[in-house]
Write an enzyme that holds these catalytic residues in place. Sequence first.
Site, PDB file in Angstrom:
ATOM      1  N   CYS A 113       0.838  -1.156  -0.008  1.00 49.91           N
ATOM      2  CA  CYS A 113      -0.222   0.098  -0.007  1.00 49.91           C
ATOM      3  C   CYS A 113       0.765   1.325   0.173  1.00 49.91           C
ATOM      4  CB  CYS A 113      -1.044  -0.016   1.346  1.00 49.91           C
ATOM      5  SG  CYS A 113      -2.157  -1.399   1.313  1.00 49.91           S
ATOM      6  N   HIS A 252      -2.656   6.989   4.044  1.00 47.16           N
ATOM      7  CA  HIS A 252      -3.277   5.725   3.310  1.00 47.16           C
ATOM      8  C   HIS A 252      -4.636   5.381   3.864  1.00 47.16           C
ATOM      9  CE1 HIS A 252      -3.765   1.837   1.761  1.00 47.16           C
ATOM     10  NE2 HIS A 252      -3.603   1.030   2.816  1.00 47.16           N
ATOM     11  N   ASN A 282      -9.988   0.168   1.099  1.00 49.04           N
ATOM     12  CA  ASN A 282      -8.610   0.208   0.957  1.00 49.04           C
ATOM     13  C   ASN A 282      -8.206  -0.158  -0.378  1.00 49.04           C
ATOM     14  OD1 ASN A 282      -5.608  -0.383   0.966  1.00 49.04           O
ATOM     15  ND2 ASN A 282      -5.835  -1.490   3.010  1.00 49.04           N
TER      16      ASN A 282
END
Length: 325
Positions: A113, A252, A282
Amino acid sequence: MNHVKIIGTGSAAPDKVLSNNDLETLVETSDDWITARTGIKERRIADENTASSDLGYEASVKALESANIDASEIDGIIVGTITPDFLFPSTACLLQSKLGARGVLAFDISAGCSGFLYALHVGYGMITGGTADKLLIVGAETLSRVVDYEDRSTCILFGDGAGATVISRSDEPGILSSIMNSDGKDWQLLYQPGGGSRIPATEESIRNKEHFLKMEGKDVFKVAVKSMENATVEVIKDANLDPSDIDLLIPHQANYRIIEAIRKRLDMPEEKVFCNLDRYGNTSSASVPIALDEAIKIGKAKKGDTVLFAAFGAGFTWGASIVKL
Ligand code: UT7
């Protein structure tokens, strides 16, 4: 003239929405549980004809348009992704061809990520090092392809999308500081076992669901909070700034509780933190550039603002960057 500025942004997400209520029909979960534990309400899911490069292309075209430049003017393409169209060639090469960008360097970065921030960091180094003037930096993911929709501990989290930025050499300050990090010792806490050279795809590996993402959420959560908190404090210090100098934190988008922990550590008011994970879940490498594009579009991030990015992902990898828009 050795600064690096973000001169354009774009994002893309599939039309199909998978809501928490939809997930209630797939696994034993509830809208209440998902909302309370993550902050996510819905995520976007790509149709069977759409892969990461397609979303990345749409986001890149918009980023080039917003930068008011043609694909022929960029010197390279760096894509952060853990869901490339193929193991090889790179998604960046597919983008190069789709965009018609000739004579450019193109490669993917696998940093979970943190992929977009890693790509931005490498691009920053290339421009300040003199090997490029303008780069396309992309985060593009179709996580739905590697998520097990029978595993309630992961399938509620992830979504598909892409975000892109054009970065350019500039007279004015842009990226003020960027710090990336990694620690591979706990790699098994978040990974996709099958499909690589250790566990190639076989009938057995497919039967054992080894091509799906595996995560020990609770353990990952703890490291994510600590790593991102420390990275944000470090990068603010490195840029000779104070947390109060930050106009907007774009973290994030993994879990609202992680974002809250960082906000509290930096003692920032809620209105200085950008969150869109309620609508996208996500999206791994795509989460920060999608959020940046949205923040700019709705006027939450404006020219001259000092923006703090932070990310954490599989590897583990993590990092933070401060950018003057
Ligand atoms: O993007 C890269 C980095 N990734 C992350 O940062 C993700 C980090 N992890 C997380 O965000 C959280 O750990 C999760 C959202 C994945 C899980 O939240 P949690 O508060 O850590 O829950 P947990 O795993 O400790 O599970 C608590 C309970 C368990 O039941 P028992 O053992 O207490 O009876 C789980 O079985 O919740 C249960 N549970 C669920 N219940 C309803 C787990 N998943 C679900 C679900 N619906 N989807």
